[in-house]
Design an enzyme around this catalytic site. Sequence first.
Site, PDB file in Angstrom:
ATOM      1  N   HIS A   1       0.857  -1.191  -0.029  1.00 56.80           N
ATOM      2  CA  HIS A   1       0.019   0.115  -0.079  1.00 56.80           C
ATOM      3  C   HIS A   1       0.913   1.355  -0.048  1.00 56.80           C
ATOM      4  O   HIS A   1       0.179   2.342  -0.130  1.00 56.80           O
ATOM      5  CB  HIS A   1      -0.998   0.199   1.265  1.00 56.80           C
ATOM      6  CG  HIS A   1      -0.558   0.123   2.438  1.00 56.80           C
ATOM      7  ND1 HIS A   1      -0.443   1.469   3.262  1.00 56.80           N
ATOM      8  CD2 HIS A   1       0.030  -0.747   3.444  1.00 56.80           C
ATOM      9  CE1 HIS A   1       0.039   1.100   4.471  1.00 56.80           C
ATOM     10  NE2 HIS A   1       0.383  -0.114   4.498  1.00 56.80           N
TER      11      HIS A   1
ATOM     12  N   CYS B   1      -0.027   6.644  16.524  1.00 55.91           N
ATOM     13  CA  CYS B   1      -0.035   5.523  16.882  1.00 55.91           C
ATOM     14  C   CYS B   1      -1.616   4.845  16.317  1.00 55.91           C
ATOM     15  O   CYS B   1      -2.416   5.709  16.066  1.00 55.91           O
ATOM     16  CB  CYS B   1       0.008   4.901  17.996  1.00 55.91           C
ATOM     17  SG  CYS B   1      -1.072   5.415  19.304  1.00 55.91           S
TER      18      CYS B   1
HETATM   19  N1  PLP Z   1       8.276  -0.061   7.741  1.00 59.88           N
HETATM   20  C1  PLP Z   1       7.889   1.095   7.489  1.00 59.88           C
HETATM   21  C2  PLP Z   1       9.226   2.095   7.341  1.00 59.88           C
HETATM   22  C3  PLP Z   1       7.167   1.809   7.294  1.00 59.88           C
HETATM   23  O1  PLP Z   1       6.752   2.954   7.053  1.00 59.88           O
HETATM   24  C4  PLP Z   1       5.739   0.867   7.717  1.00 59.88           C
HETATM   25  C5  PLP Z   1       4.335   1.625   7.466  1.00 59.88           C
HETATM   26  O2  PLP Z   1       4.122   2.619   7.811  1.00 59.88           O
HETATM   27  C6  PLP Z   1       5.951  -0.238   7.734  1.00 59.88           C
HETATM   28  C7  PLP Z   1       7.219  -0.827   7.924  1.00 59.88           C
HETATM   29  C8  PLP Z   1       4.969  -1.215   7.979  1.00 59.88           C
HETATM   30  O3  PLP Z   1       4.031  -1.520   6.800  1.00 59.88           O
HETATM   31  P1  PLP Z   1       2.617  -2.292   6.747  1.00 59.88           P
HETATM   32  O4  PLP Z   1       1.392  -1.268   6.855  1.00 59.88           O
HETATM   33  O5  PLP Z   1       2.553  -2.976   5.479  1.00 59.88           O
HETATM   34  O6  PLP Z   1       2.730  -3.141   8.043  1.00 59.88           O
END
Ligand code: PLP
Length: 372
Positions: A192, A316
């Site tokens: 996404h 959060c």
């Molecule tokens: N890692 C980073 C740097 C992110 O910005 C995000 C989402 O905000 C994630 C991991 C987690 O992604 P997901 O929404 O697919 O769990």
Amino acid sequence: MNRQIYLDYNATVPLLEKVKKSLIDSFDYGPLNASSVHYHGRKGKNLLENAKLNIAKLINTNSENIIFTGSATEAINLLLSNFNTIVVSSIEHLAVLSSSKSKLIVPVDKNGVVDLNYMETLLKNVSKNEKEILLSVMWVNNETGVIQPIREVVNIAKKFGCLVHCDAAQALGKIEINLNELDIDFLTLSGHKIGAPTGIGALINNNKFNLTPQILGGGQEKGMRAGTENIFGIRGFGEAALIMSEMPIINDKKVKCLRDYLINKIKKVRPETIFFGQKSNTVSNTILMALPDIPGDLALMKLDLASFSVSSGSACSSGKINKSHVVSAMGYDNLAFNSIRLSFPPNDTILESEGLITTEELDTLAECWFDL
Ligand code: PLP
């Protein structure tokens, strides 16, 4: 001004129009359980394999290295659960920092860049006693947009025989990722963040390391992630990846212009604004800033009322504003409740498909910042 302007693309990118069309198209395909061996199952399997080919092409890896998960968070949890000795940077996403395993932390400097000297000394010492070490450093930070020196990180890690995980959720679609050029063992991605639907992520096991799954059952994804595949999410991720791989390599001129225009405006109206990470190498779409005496939740609410959807550095899931661990880690603990993140579309292709943001609209935003 009467439209609500979305400036929170690092949180999520709206479904791209072409991706939406591909999904509507696949809704008419009939039943699509990719694990079934009959005609319909094979159709599903075909969609899945095509999506893997598109993602593999975008990051230059073998499609067989891709394991689909429900999110980048899940991919990260799956990976980290396989290691006992984990070294991470202090600005990692909470998906990394909150995993139940204990971790050794590498600090960052005032500009949000991982401290390579500290990292080298730490890995040198830890590798004297531990055989298997996982180092986890993100490619692009979600709050500051700072690009980490991943090539140097990998070189240091490999000197001490460590495995490297790179969280590339915020790098995909913004900068080039070429796994053929870098000895990264594991990469995690989120659909996404590039205009696919939510609920689809991936773990790239680039060197085919033997991993133990967390979710057991029907043996899908070569036994690494059981559960009937989210075929629509997968199709969407594959289509979004295809769009990203067809873009020019440098594809952020317009986004960068908007960001720089806004930064300059804000500097004029409120010179006391602190911009985090702007002295570093950053992606072009992100601004993280704060006013010393204005709490982030207040700024966010006022900007929202003035038609701008932005984010605090650290909202959060309940929407409550937390202290930003990233701002704190950069040495600005006093501003950790004050940061506001504006994130433009990740690249010009998405900016254009979303409808351009005008400089007049950014002037209005700057006026609102002045009035805080
Ligand atoms: N890692 C980073 C740097 C992110 O910005 C995000 C989402 O905000 C994630 C991991 C987690 O992604 P997901 O929404 O697919 O769990």
